[in-house]
Design a protein around this motif. Structure first.
Motif, mmCIF file in Angstrom:
data_model
loop_
_atom_site.group_PDB
_atom_site.id
_atom_site.type_symbol
_atom_site.label_atom_id
_atom_site.label_comp_id
_atom_site.label_asym_id
_atom_site.label_seq_id
_atom_site.Cartn_x
_atom_site.Cartn_y
_atom_site.Cartn_z
ATOM 1 N N THR A 54 0.834 -1.206 0.000
ATOM 2 C CA THR A 54 0.000 0.000 0.000
ATOM 3 C C THR A 54 0.866 1.252 0.000
ATOM 4 O O THR A 54 0.576 2.228 -0.704
ATOM 5 C CB THR A 54 -0.938 -0.003 1.221
ATOM 6 O OG1 THR A 54 -1.695 -1.215 1.232
ATOM 7 C CG2 THR A 54 -1.886 1.183 1.182
ATOM 8 N N ARG A 57 2.179 2.202 -3.442
ATOM 9 C CA ARG A 57 1.219 2.925 -4.281
ATOM 10 C C ARG A 57 1.212 4.412 -3.934
ATOM 11 O O ARG A 57 1.153 5.269 -4.823
ATOM 12 C CB ARG A 57 -0.178 2.331 -4.115
ATOM 13 C CG ARG A 57 -0.305 0.905 -4.625
ATOM 14 C CD ARG A 57 -1.759 0.549 -4.944
ATOM 15 N NE ARG A 57 -2.651 0.745 -3.808
ATOM 16 C CZ ARG A 57 -2.938 -0.197 -2.923
ATOM 17 N NH1 ARG A 57 -2.381 -1.403 -3.028
ATOM 18 N NH2 ARG A 57 -3.770 0.035 -1.937
ATOM 19 N N GLN A 58 1.284 4.728 -2.649
ATOM 20 C CA GLN A 58 1.301 6.129 -2.231
ATOM 21 C C GLN A 58 2.583 6.821 -2.679
ATOM 22 O O GLN A 58 2.564 7.980 -3.107
ATOM 23 C CB GLN A 58 1.148 6.210 -0.705
ATOM 24 C CG GLN A 58 -0.191 5.697 -0.184
ATOM 25 C CD GLN A 58 -0.278 5.759 1.329
ATOM 26 O OE1 GLN A 58 0.736 5.805 2.027
ATOM 27 N NE2 GLN A 58 -1.494 5.736 1.853
ATOM 28 N N LYS A 61 2.655 7.836 -6.366
ATOM 29 C CA LYS A 61 1.933 9.087 -6.615
ATOM 30 C C LYS A 61 2.788 10.284 -6.193
ATOM 31 O O LYS A 61 2.835 11.299 -6.888
ATOM 32 C CB LYS A 61 0.611 9.084 -5.853
ATOM 33 C CG LYS A 61 -0.402 8.063 -6.347
ATOM 34 C CD LYS A 61 -1.673 8.099 -5.514
ATOM 35 C CE LYS A 61 -2.677 7.050 -5.979
ATOM 36 N NZ LYS A 61 -3.897 7.022 -5.130
ATOM 37 N N GLU A 256 -4.086 0.481 4.870
ATOM 38 C CA GLU A 256 -4.212 1.896 4.521
ATOM 39 C C GLU A 256 -3.820 2.771 5.706
ATOM 40 O O GLU A 256 -3.092 3.757 5.558
ATOM 41 C CB GLU A 256 -5.642 2.207 4.081
ATOM 42 C CG GLU A 256 -6.070 1.574 2.768
ATOM 43 C CD GLU A 256 -5.466 2.266 1.557
ATOM 44 O OE1 GLU A 256 -4.880 3.364 1.724
ATOM 45 O OE2 GLU A 256 -5.572 1.715 0.446
ATOM 46 N N GLN A 260 -0.378 4.970 5.677
ATOM 47 C CA GLN A 260 -0.509 6.424 5.786
ATOM 48 C C GLN A 260 0.358 6.948 6.930
ATOM 49 O O GLN A 260 0.978 8.015 6.817
ATOM 50 C CB GLN A 260 -1.964 6.817 6.021
ATOM 51 C CG GLN A 260 -2.215 8.322 5.993
ATOM 52 C CD GLN A 260 -1.855 8.941 4.656
ATOM 53 O OE1 GLN A 260 -2.333 8.499 3.612
ATOM 54 N NE2 GLN A 260 -1.021 9.987 4.667
ATOM 55 N N PHE A 263 3.872 6.999 5.643
ATOM 56 C CA PHE A 263 4.005 8.102 4.690
ATOM 57 C C PHE A 263 4.106 9.436 5.430
ATOM 58 O O PHE A 263 4.969 10.273 5.116
ATOM 59 C CB PHE A 263 2.807 8.118 3.741
ATOM 60 C CG PHE A 263 2.912 9.119 2.617
ATOM 61 C CD1 PHE A 263 3.455 8.742 1.395
ATOM 62 C CD2 PHE A 263 2.485 10.430 2.785
ATOM 63 C CE1 PHE A 263 3.563 9.661 0.355
ATOM 64 C CE2 PHE A 263 2.590 11.352 1.757
ATOM 65 C CZ PHE A 263 3.135 10.968 0.540
#
Length: 380
Positions: A54, A57-58, A61, A256, A260, A263
């Protein structure tokens, strides 16, 4: 775009077989800060796989938007050797079956003395130059590590990817547990924001476990050198092991949430450009690792717990019981599990059939326990 994927081929263990480590790289090579992530070193611990998938993927972006300022390396599947241990659908994955066996997260190569010998006489008053000097020496010593076997090749590759990182985050999990982490005493303050972002209320604070685990190995060089050179050699690497709850705490929602948090932490450390997150770390508490009570099964049998994960307990309190199935008198066949410290019941084994004498539950305490031996704080 800076995103690159590199596949590192491990030495072939048997004819016709080959395994790889896949490393995802973001940012320019050599950019600072550099942060390294990996998951699944214990190949029976899987929540980190989905979390890093996950996070990738972040990060893609963020990379497309030109936000990557430092360098990020991610190895989402760190132990393909252990994952191959598939016995009728069961993957033990914690211990190697070759090279003498042993826990995959124990007894990693210790390079401190060799690096100190290599840099002796070259350390100056220029701290930044000293960091570069040490990293170069580490690089040279890593190149000399053997890679004859598959396991040696895996260890050498993972260290080569991680040992020049400013920070290293190794993702694991427990059988059943609340979110927690193992953190070196020197880094308690540094990693407290990360624990807060992850929602971890328990941090196990360690100085020297004696395990020579992967995350300890990455910082042990710097710890050894600081004993010789003090402030002239600062911490060139900081690491921790994050335990992502329990083995079955795997879902898109958890992934997720945790990705997060990671991140946001990268933003906080200015590896990624953005507004730093607001952090409330008031719920995070560190507990000395030598104050952790390992509750052992008093007999073989079926375990039943009376306390839930995350609950406070008191010394002398019964947190559960083990039912001895072989006792003649079923009226007296239950044996209590008694806490030996005041603290938080934060982890336990997932199995309910337990072996006599094995550690089946963990309580984070606040005061040193006499039966906990410094240097031997981990059990396999």
């Amino acid at each position: 775009m800076s995103y690159q994927i590199y596949s590192h081929v491990l030495p072939s263990a048997t004819p016709g077989t080959q395994r790889i480590l896949k490393a995802h790289h973001f940012g320019e090579a050599g950019a600072r800060p550099k942060v390294y992530f990996q998951a699944g070193l214990h190949a029976d611990e899987w929540p980190g796989f989905l979390v890093l998938n996950t996070l990738l993927r972040q990060l893609k972006k963020a990379d497309d938007a030109g936000l990557i300022q430092g360098e990020i390396v991610i190895v989402p599947v760190a132990n393909p050797i252990g994952l191959a241990q598939n016995f009728h659908g069961y993957i033990p994955g914690r211990f190697a079956f070759s090279d003498g066996g042993g826990n995959f997260n124990r007894n990693w190569p210790q390079l401190g003395a060799k690096v100190e010998k290599r840099i002796k006489g070259d350390v100056t008053g220029d701290i930044e130059s000293n960091i570069d000097l040490v990293r170069q020496a580490i690089h040279e010593e890593l190149a000399l590590l053997p890679e004859t076997t598959e396991l040696q090749g895996m260890k050498k590759t993972l260290l080569a990817l991680s040992m020049d990182a400013d920070e290293l985050i190794d993702l694991h999990c427990s059988g059943e547990a609340s979110m927690h982490a193992y953190v070196a005493q020197e880094f308690e303050g540094h990693f407290k924001p990360l624990l807060a972002l992850l929602g971890a209320k328990v941090g196990l604070s360690e100085l020297e476990t004696g395990a020579a685990s992967f995350d300890e190995t990455n910082v042990s060089v710097w710890r050894d050198l600081k004993a010789h050179y003090a402030h002239l050699i600062p911490w060139g690497s900081r690491s921790l092991t994050v335990e992502l709850r329990g083995e079955n705490d795997i879902s898109n929602e958890f992934a997720e949430q945790d990705a997060q948090a990671l991140f946001d932490y990268l933003v906080l450390r200015e590896v990624i450009a953005g507004k730093s997150p607001a952090i409330d770390d008031s719920d995070v508490e560190y507990y000395p690792l030598d104050a952790m009570d390992l509750v052992k099964a008093p007999c073989a049998g079926i375990v039943c717990y009376h306390k839930a994960i995350g609950e406070e307990v008191e010394a002398g309190e019964v947190i559960g019981e083990v039912v001895n199935l072989m006792d003649d008198d079923v009226e007296t066949s239950s044996y209590p599990l008694v806490a030996r410290t005041n603290g938080v019941f934060f982890a336990r084994v997932q199995r309910r059939l337990v072996v006599c004498g094995e550690s089946i539950a963990k309580i984070a305490g606040r005061e040193h326990l006499a039966f906990r031996e410094i240097g031997k704080l981990f059990e396999d």
